[in-house]
Structure formats: structure tokens, C-alpha cells
Enzyme design. Sequence first.
Site, PDB file in Angstrom:
ATOM      1  N   ASP A   1     -24.942 -27.363 -34.580  1.00  0.00           N
ATOM      2  CA  ASP A   1     -25.887 -27.857 -33.563  1.00  0.00           C
ATOM      3  C   ASP A   1     -25.131 -28.184 -32.276  1.00  0.00           C
ATOM      4  O   ASP A   1     -24.037 -27.652 -32.020  1.00  0.00           O
ATOM      5  CB  ASP A   1     -26.680 -29.047 -34.139  1.00  0.00           C
ATOM      6  CG  ASP A   1     -28.056 -29.184 -33.526  1.00  0.00           C
ATOM      7  OD1 ASP A   1     -28.135 -29.709 -32.396  1.00  0.00           O
ATOM      8  OD2 ASP A   1     -29.054 -28.756 -34.146  1.00  0.00           O
ATOM      9  N   ASP A   2     -25.689 -29.043 -31.484  1.00  0.00           N
ATOM     10  CA  ASP A   2     -25.183 -29.387 -30.152  1.00  0.00           C
ATOM     11  C   ASP A   2     -23.713 -29.848 -30.196  1.00  0.00           C
ATOM     12  O   ASP A   2     -23.238 -30.331 -31.213  1.00  0.00           O
ATOM     13  CB  ASP A   2     -26.067 -30.526 -29.618  1.00  0.00           C
ATOM     14  CG  ASP A   2     -26.005 -30.639 -28.119  1.00  0.00           C
ATOM     15  OD1 ASP A   2     -25.169 -29.966 -27.505  1.00  0.00           O
ATOM     16  OD2 ASP A   2     -26.812 -31.404 -27.563  1.00  0.00           O
TER      17      ASP A   2
ATOM     18  N   TRP B   1     -33.104 -22.298 -30.862  1.00  0.00           N
ATOM     19  CA  TRP B   1     -33.322 -22.207 -29.412  1.00  0.00           C
ATOM     20  C   TRP B   1     -34.056 -23.468 -28.969  1.00  0.00           C
ATOM     21  O   TRP B   1     -35.248 -23.600 -29.182  1.00  0.00           O
ATOM     22  CB  TRP B   1     -34.153 -20.958 -29.102  1.00  0.00           C
ATOM     23  CG  TRP B   1     -34.380 -20.686 -27.653  1.00  0.00           C
ATOM     24  CD1 TRP B   1     -35.195 -21.374 -26.802  1.00  0.00           C
ATOM     25  CD2 TRP B   1     -33.793 -19.646 -26.871  1.00  0.00           C
ATOM     26  NE1 TRP B   1     -35.158 -20.836 -25.552  1.00  0.00           N
ATOM     27  CE2 TRP B   1     -34.302 -19.762 -25.563  1.00  0.00           C
ATOM     28  CE3 TRP B   1     -32.888 -18.617 -27.143  1.00  0.00           C
ATOM     29  CZ2 TRP B   1     -33.950 -18.890 -24.530  1.00  0.00           C
ATOM     30  CZ3 TRP B   1     -32.532 -17.747 -26.113  1.00  0.00           C
ATOM     31  CH2 TRP B   1     -33.055 -17.886 -24.828  1.00  0.00           C
ATOM     32  N   ASP B   2     -33.306 -24.372 -28.338  1.00  0.00           N
ATOM     33  CA  ASP B   2     -33.873 -25.683 -28.018  1.00  0.00           C
ATOM     34  C   ASP B   2     -34.335 -25.758 -26.565  1.00  0.00           C
ATOM     35  O   ASP B   2     -33.931 -24.944 -25.723  1.00  0.00           O
ATOM     36  CB  ASP B   2     -32.795 -26.747 -28.297  1.00  0.00           C
ATOM     37  CG  ASP B   2     -33.387 -28.100 -28.681  1.00  0.00           C
ATOM     38  OD1 ASP B   2     -34.595 -28.293 -28.449  1.00  0.00           O
ATOM     39  OD2 ASP B   2     -32.645 -28.941 -29.193  1.00  0.00           O
TER      40      ASP B   2
ATOM     41  N   ASN C   1     -35.343 -29.244 -24.134  1.00  0.00           N
ATOM     42  CA  ASN C   1     -35.498 -30.680 -24.351  1.00  0.00           C
ATOM     43  C   ASN C   1     -36.063 -31.508 -23.210  1.00  0.00           C
ATOM     44  O   ASN C   1     -35.713 -32.691 -23.090  1.00  0.00           O
ATOM     45  CB  ASN C   1     -34.144 -31.258 -24.766  1.00  0.00           C
ATOM     46  CG  ASN C   1     -33.862 -30.973 -26.226  1.00  0.00           C
ATOM     47  OD1 ASN C   1     -34.729 -31.152 -27.063  1.00  0.00           O
ATOM     48  ND2 ASN C   1     -32.660 -30.509 -26.521  1.00  0.00           N
TER      49      ASN C   1
ATOM     50  N   CYS D   1     -37.290 -24.698 -30.939  1.00  0.00           N
ATOM     51  CA  CYS D   1     -37.226 -26.151 -31.022  1.00  0.00           C
ATOM     52  C   CYS D   1     -37.443 -26.655 -29.609  1.00  0.00           C
ATOM     53  O   CYS D   1     -37.025 -26.012 -28.644  1.00  0.00           O
ATOM     54  CB  CYS D   1     -35.855 -26.568 -31.542  1.00  0.00           C
ATOM     55  SG  CYS D   1     -35.544 -28.336 -31.474  1.00  0.00           S
TER      56      CYS D   1
ATOM     57  N   ASP E   1     -38.340 -33.920 -34.291  1.00  0.00           N
ATOM     58  CA  ASP E   1     -37.019 -34.539 -34.434  1.00  0.00           C
ATOM     59  C   ASP E   1     -37.085 -35.688 -35.421  1.00  0.00           C
ATOM     60  O   ASP E   1     -36.057 -36.254 -35.781  1.00  0.00           O
ATOM     61  CB  ASP E   1     -36.536 -35.068 -33.077  1.00  0.00           C
ATOM     62  CG  ASP E   1     -35.778 -34.007 -32.307  1.00  0.00           C
ATOM     63  OD1 ASP E   1     -35.653 -32.880 -32.827  1.00  0.00           O
ATOM     64  OD2 ASP E   1     -35.311 -34.300 -31.196  1.00  0.00           O
TER      65      ASP E   1
HETATM   66  C1  GLA Z   1     -32.928 -31.895 -29.615  1.00  0.00           C
HETATM   67  C2  GLA Z   1     -33.285 -31.221 -30.919  1.00  0.00           C
HETATM   68  C3  GLA Z   1     -32.440 -31.791 -32.022  1.00  0.00           C
HETATM   69  C4  GLA Z   1     -30.985 -31.578 -31.703  1.00  0.00           C
HETATM   70  C5  GLA Z   1     -30.641 -32.160 -30.343  1.00  0.00           C
HETATM   71  C6  GLA Z   1     -29.261 -31.784 -29.910  1.00  0.00           C
HETATM   72  O1  GLA Z   1     -33.257 -33.224 -29.624  1.00  0.00           O
HETATM   73  O2  GLA Z   1     -34.634 -31.358 -31.174  1.00  0.00           O
HETATM   74  O3  GLA Z   1     -32.770 -31.218 -33.254  1.00  0.00           O
HETATM   75  O4  GLA Z   1     -30.703 -30.213 -31.744  1.00  0.00           O
HETATM   76  O5  GLA Z   1     -31.554 -31.724 -29.350  1.00  0.00           O
HETATM   77  O6  GLA Z   1     -28.968 -32.285 -28.663  1.00  0.00           O
END
Ligand code: GLA
Length: 808
Positions: free
Chosen positions: A384-385, A495-496, A498, A544, A566
Site C-alpha cells: 500500500d501507500d 487505484w486510490d 482520496n 478505491c 476504509d
Molecule cells: C486511503 C485508502 C486506504 C489506504 C490509504 C493510504 O485512505 O482508502 O485504504 O490505501 O489511502 O494512504
Amino acid sequence: MIRVEKLGENEVFILETDKTSYVFMADKGGSLVQLYYGARLGLCDREEAHVEADAVRRAVLAMMPKYVNPNGCSIIMDNDEPNKCIDDLRLEMSSRGKGDMREAFVELLYDDGSRTSDFRYKGYRLSEEREVPCGLPSAYDDAGADRDFSLVVELADRNSGAVMELVYNVYCECDCITRFARIINNDSSVIIVKRLMSAQLDLDMGAAKVVSFHGDWAREMNKSELVLEGGKYVSDSSTGFSSNKANPFIMLCGLETSEESGECYAANLIYSGNHRECVEIGAHCKTRLLTGINPDFFEWRLEAGESFCSPEAVLTYSDTGYQGISENMHGFVRSHIVRGKWKKKERPILINSWEAMYFDISERKLLQLAKTAAGVGIELFVLDDGWFGKRNSDTTSLGDWYDNKEKLPNGIKGLSEKIRKLGLGFGIWVEPEMVSEDSDLYREHPDWAVAIPEKAHALGRNQMLLDLSRREVQDYIIESMSDVFRRGSVSYVKWDMNRHMSDYYSRALSAERQGEFAHRYILGLYRVLGELTERFPNVLFEACASGGNRFDLGMLCFMPQIWASDNTDAVSRANIQNGYSYGYPQSVIGAHVSGCPNHQTLRITPLETRFNIASAGILGYECNLCDMSSDELSQIKEQIRLYKEWRKVLQFGQLYRLGSGGRKGSMYDNDAVCWEILSWDRKKAVGITMQSLVLPNFSHRSFRTKGLCETAEYHFYNRKLKYDIHRMGDLINTSVPVHIKQNSVTHNIISKFVKLDGEIEDFSLLGSILNKSGVQLCQSYAGTGFNPQTAIYQDFDSRLYMIEAVGD
Ligand code: GLA
């Protein structure tokens, strides 16, 4: 099936699916009048079509509104039809300024400043190929050439050279009809499209119950039911995206409609941007549903010769309540929205690094996690991130998609090779639509970020949106992502996205076109997604947006699954996933087991419950497995074994929302969820229950299935589980000769060796018995005694019941 009949001066259009009919006509004056939408009338039955023409004529005559007298002060549109008031008609499409006072389908601004349109029927065509809205994703049908193709109904505007085309497609087996509209400017001057909706339904239903789904970050898809007797109700998003605030899926039904019975209509939109669903009960008690792009933050300049398409909307009808709608919509999404290699393929069980270590990642820690994950049977590792640029927090580096060599000295290439050696697939998180102010990309291309020049801009999660309406930005994303995906040889991408949109503006658009920005962003996004999914057809993409901030059919046309929220707390998740289940199948809902106390709610729930709820979706784990006890790891190993065995049913079976054993709707209904997922051959089913809070002295529960084959014999059983003795607290002293202090070293040591046996459910029964009478389950602990057949069913406890046909 589509049938068109000329009846006198009227042209009648009949669209039929396996169980529904949709009938409208162009009347003598050229208005498109809705006649019927509901249970199938059988007016399209082809073999008899010839002989039935007269029957169709008689049916239509009966359904037609009778224009006998004008209504008081109503507007009369045409002198030669002095009794026709369109405000009192059910219309297929309506505009402003000619007498329909209700919410409009279309609104145009002409270059003389006027806004009154006058669209009249011009003709129709049965298009040889399925027509789709230009630049937008749409439903598809791979069933072959014997299907009817699109019906296109053409209207011409008497007030300008504009032409409108209403395009319809029919999806018989899932009882869905899709619609969108196209405006073509055949005028010599510019026309501004202020709104162009996708579908309008005018129903003869009077007061209506409107069911829509609302929330915010970490609490998506709360179901709202509201009775509308008059006036308007709007469920919409102006966040720039389909949003977690109001999902585009909406239902409209009779006041008596319930889960299993009653008439219900539903609509959804194949679109990921701002949307608006409006339900209005007009002064003549006709109920109108409109869905389409939200006219807020929208206008589109159509130069002479240009055209504009609204997104495709999907409509469905059921006379078996919400359940019927869910079945139709699930079938539609599975067969006509999700596409590509993963459409019918079982999805891998993943481990995601986010809640396990957030930004604090290193190759060593990630490999440890991967190794433990492989040991319990997990199939895919998702980084992830935190892996790129200088990304140690969410304040920096979005846009800089190069490896962070401090954390990953061998880059994602080296890491992914090692992960694959462990037998796991390698997946990666990206958030390509964003840029951090603290990034090389922003320093190089500040003008690529969405902001109004010379004006202060807002941030969301410390970041700005990239201007995806610009071709060069789209190209940058396509190339930088292609490089990441190749570098990591990824088999999965999360693929996020936010943040919401703010400061709507593109430097690439002229002042008069700024109203197009939000929609152009979405069109740009679709180009990027189309290109990347084509370049990487084997990759499993998961959408996402801070969880479910862009959970819609548009994204699902490119990505077969979406991270639903989340919030990974099982209790919250039960409600969120239940909300999604009205319009979306489990095969598109990402659901993870996470650590405890939960990171979003600090709630403590049993590991078993977290698994049971996540198993009604695409299962993943998002916790630090390396910190788990060997007991927990073996529980997880067993969960994964079970999920793999039942995966096909769990991911692709039909989900039913069941009533909780005899208590549904009562003050004693403490089931948070009660679901059943049934395989297509009806040979296997899984029951999932979860209770909210224990009801004292209320220990009897039952479970009644749906849809099993009545004449087949089934084995109904639960999982044989062992429970930690800590669950009984100091009640341990009621069964041991010496006093044991709760949570003492002795208590803890005993708990390692002595477990409480879970109750055993084991029945062999005919499907008819399970469907009709159901089974009475073991009594739950209620403070008055305990033996091995007592179910330990505490707050937030949950059960899985396995149901298998015996023999053939
Ligand atoms: C968003 C996504 C999470 C995670 C974070 C990472 O909040 O929904 O699942 O991937 O970003 O920064």
C-alpha cells in the site's frame, strides 16, 4: 426485445425483458408519453406479433391518457390540441418552458438568452449496433448477435436546430433497461446544455417510498427510507465524484413494499462524477424519477455540429420487493458491467500492508509480512501507500512515482521478485490522480494541479487534484503508471483517489467552458483507465476512493472490484456491506479482516466475526500478521482454507438478506445481519449471522434459508470452533476446585490448554424444510447454565452455517 407499432397517428414503443415491460408512445403532437413500466405484459412475443397487432392496439388505447378537457390554469402547448396539458402527463422526456412545471430532463440556453425548448418526436431507428455514449463507459452484452440492438428515438427542437436522441438497450435475463440521451446541435449558433439527464421515469404510483444510500468517509451506504407524498426529494453528489455522501443507486417503491414483496423500481448510473437523482410527485400525483449528471457545477457548450451524450442509466423493476431489485442489479453488474479476464474469475485472497504498518515500511518488514501471509495460505501481497518519493506521511510526494530507495533499496522490482519467490502475487497501491505540493511533479508542473490562477486553493488530505481534463496530464498518468506496473510486474493494482473536488477550474479551458471541467475530468479519467486496462489486461484492478467515495458502475466498467470502505470494523462493515448489497453483488466488494481494537472505531470484535463479515465479499487481510499469536494465525489459516473451499459460492452466488429468526422488525431484533449466499446450481449455500448486542434471557435463535431446491436433501452444519476460556471471565470458578483469579498467570496458562467447545449444529433436511420451517439453533448462553451445546454468542458474535446438497 423491442417492438415498434404504428397505431394511427401514434408510434408505440414496447421494450420487454423476461419479466418486465416498458411502453411509451409518440402522440399526435409529438410528445413522448409513458404508458407503462412494470411486470411483463407479453406485448413483444414475436411468434404472435402479427396476430397480436390488434391486441397491442387495444392495450395501448386502454393505457393512453385521455385528453378530454383542459385543466384550469394549465398551459396548452398546441392550439390544435386544446385539451392536452403536458403537466398532467407521464413523459419520457421533459423540458422547461412549455407547460411541464416539474423537474426537467433537459435544459438548454440558446444564444438569444431564451431557455425554452420544444422537442417533438421526429422518428426512430433500430440501430444495427449497440449505441453507447461517446467517451463514457457503458453496459455491454456478449451474448451474441441474436439480441435486439439499440432503439434510438429522435426528437427535433422546434425552437432551434437541436436534435435529441434517446437511446435504449434491453438486458432481458436480468430485467434491466438502459437509457441515455444525445443532443446534436444542428443549429448555426452555440447552444449551452445546462442539463441533460440520463433517464426519466414518470410513474402512476402516487405517494412513494424512496430508498437511497448516504454516508461519509468510513460510514458509507446507510439506507434511508422516506415517504414522499408531494414535492421533491433529491439525492445527489456535488463532490466531483459519485461520492460516499449519496450513492447513485436509488429505489422507488410503493409504501407497502418490503424486502420480499411489493413493487419496486430502481435506477443506477454508469458514471463516476457528480450525479443527481430527483423524485418528484407532481401536482397531478404522477411520480417522476430523474437520474443523470448533477446540473450543479455543470454546463456544456455545444458549437454548431457538435454533440453531447449523457451517461447511461440502468433501470429495473421487480414485484418481489428489494430482493428482486438486488437480484436484477447483481446480475446486471456481473454480466453487463464487469468485464475482462477477471469477470468470472475467483479473486485472490490478499494481504494489504496499510493497517499493518502504514507509512513505516521497509523491505525487511514487508517480506516478513509476506512470508507469514504465505504461511497461512494468502495468495497476493499488496504494497500500500508509502513506497515512493519521500512518502513518510500524507503530506508529500504524490506524483513522484519512483521508488523510495531508503525503504526499498531494491525498488519495487527487487521487492516484487522476492515476494513472487514466496509464491505470492505482487500488487501495488497508487493514487495517480493526485499531486502533493511537496513533490517534484508539482515543482515542475504547478499548472497541472486543479486551482484557479491567482486565487488561493483548498487542499483535501493535504493534496491537490491533477487536471485530468488535459490530454498531457492524462498521458503523464498513463506513462508513469505503465512504468510502475511494469517495474513491479504487478498482478494487482489498488487505484486510490482520496479527496473531493474543489476550486473547479482548468487552465486548458476558456472562461466560457469552465462549466465543463468536472465532466471533462471524468472523461479524462475514463480515457486513462481505458488505456491502462487495455495495456494490462491481466492485472486485477481494485478501485478505491478513501474507501467508498467512488463506488459506482462507471468505475466497475474498468475495475472488477472496489474497496468498499476504509472502515474495517466488522460491526460497521456489516451495515456498510448490507447497504451495498441492495445494488451491487459481493463479487465487486473488497472486504478485509483487520486488527483489534479496530483502527477506525477502537471496537473489539472477535476474529471470527471479522472473517465472517469479510467473507461476504472479496476477502483480504489488513493487519500485522507477524504480531499475531500462533493461535490467531492458525485460526486465520483455517479461515482461508474454508474461504478457498467456498470461494466460488461466496464471491459469485446470490446474496439474500434474510429476516432474523422470527424477530425481524421487532424490538428484540438484535441481528446486525443475517445473510445467505446461494450457489447458482443451488447445491451449496452459506448462512452468515451477526448479532449486535446480547439480549438477556433471549437465547433462542433460528435460521431459515431461501431458494434451496425444495426436493433436495441438504446437510446443514456449522464450523466446529473452540473458544478461549477468558470469554467466561471469572465464571471459571463455577467449574474448578480452586479459586482462579481472572486474568492471572494461572488463568492465562490454563487458557492455552483448555478451550471451550463451540456448539454443534448438524441437520440433514429437505430444502423445503430449511426454506419453510428453518432450523432452531442451539440455545445461546443466558446466565443460567452452560454445557457443550450452549452457544457462546456474545456482543458482536457471528456464525457461518454451511449448507450442502447431499447426493446428486
Ligand atoms: C486511503 C485508502 C486506504 C489506504 C490509504 C493510504 O485512505 O482508502 O485504504 O490505501 O489511502 O494512504
